[in-house]
Design an enzyme around this catalytic site. Structure first.
Site, mmCIF file in Angstrom:
data_model
loop_
_atom_site.group_PDB
_atom_site.id
_atom_site.type_symbol
_atom_site.label_atom_id
_atom_site.label_comp_id
_atom_site.label_asym_id
_atom_site.label_seq_id
_atom_site.Cartn_x
_atom_site.Cartn_y
_atom_site.Cartn_z
ATOM 1 N N CYS A 124 56.971 37.331 45.479
ATOM 2 C CA CYS A 124 57.316 36.849 44.286
ATOM 3 C C CYS A 124 57.630 37.216 42.724
ATOM 4 O O CYS A 124 58.058 39.054 42.658
ATOM 5 C CB CYS A 124 57.028 35.517 44.048
ATOM 6 S SG CYS A 124 57.969 34.157 43.385
ATOM 7 N N ASP A 193 50.618 29.573 41.686
ATOM 8 C CA ASP A 193 50.607 28.035 41.043
ATOM 9 C C ASP A 193 49.824 27.021 40.937
ATOM 10 O O ASP A 193 49.368 26.320 40.057
ATOM 11 C CB ASP A 193 51.880 28.134 42.235
ATOM 12 C CG ASP A 193 53.299 28.508 42.233
ATOM 13 O OD1 ASP A 193 52.992 29.747 42.455
ATOM 14 O OD2 ASP A 193 54.058 28.543 41.123
HETATM 15 P P1 RI2 Z 1 52.948 33.869 37.012
HETATM 16 C C1 RI2 Z 1 56.455 31.240 40.520
HETATM 17 O O1 RI2 Z 1 56.959 30.396 40.683
HETATM 18 C C2 RI2 Z 1 55.554 31.902 41.998
HETATM 19 O O2 RI2 Z 1 54.901 31.701 42.734
HETATM 20 C C3 RI2 Z 1 54.385 33.443 41.384
HETATM 21 O O3 RI2 Z 1 54.127 33.746 41.837
HETATM 22 C C4 RI2 Z 1 53.868 32.453 40.433
HETATM 23 O O4 RI2 Z 1 55.272 31.174 40.191
HETATM 24 C C5 RI2 Z 1 52.717 32.243 39.318
HETATM 25 O O5 RI2 Z 1 53.618 33.161 38.352
HETATM 26 P P2 RI2 Z 1 57.972 30.089 40.982
HETATM 27 O O6 RI2 Z 1 58.415 29.075 39.504
HETATM 28 O O7 RI2 Z 1 52.316 32.434 35.994
HETATM 29 O O8 RI2 Z 1 58.950 31.057 40.956
HETATM 30 O O9 RI2 Z 1 51.853 34.868 37.147
HETATM 31 O O10 RI2 Z 1 58.453 28.702 42.252
HETATM 32 O O11 RI2 Z 1 54.235 34.043 36.295
#
Ligand code: RI2
Length: 301
Positions: A124, A193
């Site tokens: 991700c 998350d």
């Molecule tokens: P940071 C994202 O969720 C991913 O799951 C990623 O690992 C997490 O947020 C943390 O991101 P999504 O919003 O806070 O893409 O480290 O569903 O940037």
């Protein structure tokens, strides 16, 4: 008002990433408090709570969003609306600054854990993971990274590009190739998350599959989680209490193209603590079984 615009952007994933969602929601709540034309303290608080609930309802899984809003609402106190607004502005600015500082601090701590010539697999798009890898690369460590594509949204492309733009040797792979490349991997690093009291980590769908491959690999490949303290839940004892967001199946494929087929699109999964070596927070490194230590600190905010 800006709250509904921000809420729509979070819902549609124009604004995404657990940390960014929290910071943008904090900014939207602050802007709402400044702009709302109300002199009665009770009515002001009702309006503020409505704005908070609108933002919170956008994405149910990432606790960072809820924590940011709760930390600010707690400070909505004062003898009149003017004073309440002042305290909200201070609390929101403080949260946003603390959040950015936490990301930098974790990046420094995590970079020290990354060895010279390390080959890393990530999944991700996590700001804190990207910053950690860039920090290690800037220390002259000659890092190589395999980011997964991350179906269905393809956040892995953003990760790949951000790392390549910072002189990291990047090779993009499809999600299902994670096990195939495990022979080359020294360490797996994910964002988060939500982390629950029992040390379970809720992160992008596919995280548990990759963590399992690394954990069960013959030489055991360490799995590191980078997570700011506000990714920890103060209410969920286990991941069973967290709602796993399921998004529109159309994000996977147009259902009309395969009529008669059911499609499900959960966007997060749960990795139990046994599959995680340690979690790096702005307060330092902890074993997932000690998540409670960070939750205690978070409750003092
Ligand atoms: P940071 C994202 O969720 C991913 O799951 C990623 O690992 C997490 O947020 C943390 O991101 P999504 O919003 O806070 O893409 O480290 O569903 O940037």
């Amino acid at each position: 008002m800006d709250v509904s615009k921000t809420a729509e952007k979070i819902k549609s994933m124009e604004i995404r990433g657990a940390g960014k969602i929290a910071r943008e929601a904090a900014q939207a709540l602050k802007d709402f408090a400044i702009e709302v034309d109300e002199v009665d303290s009770k009515k002001f608080l009702i309006a503020l709570t409505y704005a908070k609930d609108t933002l919170k309802a956008t994405r149910p899984t990432a606790v960072s969003l809820e924590n940011a809003l709760n930390i600010i609402i707690k400070r909505a106190q004062g003898k009149n609306v003017k004073e309440m607004k002042k305290n909200i502005i201070i609390a929101a600015d403080k949260f946003i600054n603390n959040s950015k500082n936490a990301v930098s601090k974790i990046a420094k701590l995590c970079s020290k854990k990354i060895e010279k010539n390390a080959v890393i697999l990530t999944h991700c798009n996590s700001t804190v993971v990207i910053n950690s890898i860039i920090e290690a690369q800037n220390q002259g460590k000659n890092i190589k990274v395999y980011p997964t594509e991350t179906r269905p949204w393809g956040q892995g492309y953003i990760t790949a590009k951000a790392l390549a733009d910072n002189n990291v040797d990047v090779t993009l792979i499809v999600d299902s190739a994670a096990r195939y490349f495990m022979d080359e991997i020294d360490v797996v690093i994910f964002g988060a998350d939500t982390i629950t009291e029992d040390g379970s980590v809720i992160n992008k769908i596919g995280t548990f599959q990759i963590a399992t491959c690394a954990h069960e690999y013959k030489t055991h490949i360490p799995v590191i989680i980078c997570a700011e303290s506000y990714k920890f839940s103060t209410t969920a004892k286990s991941a069973k209490e967290v709602i796993i967001e399921e998004r529109d199946p159309k994000e996977i494929i147009d259902p009309d193209k395969i009529q008669g087929v059911k499609i499900r699109n959960p966007v997060f999964d749960i990795t139990p603590k046994e599959y995680i070596d340690f979690i790096i927070t702005e307060f330092g490194e902890i074993s997932p079984k000690n998540a409670q230590k960070i939750i205690k600190k978070l409750m003092m905010f």
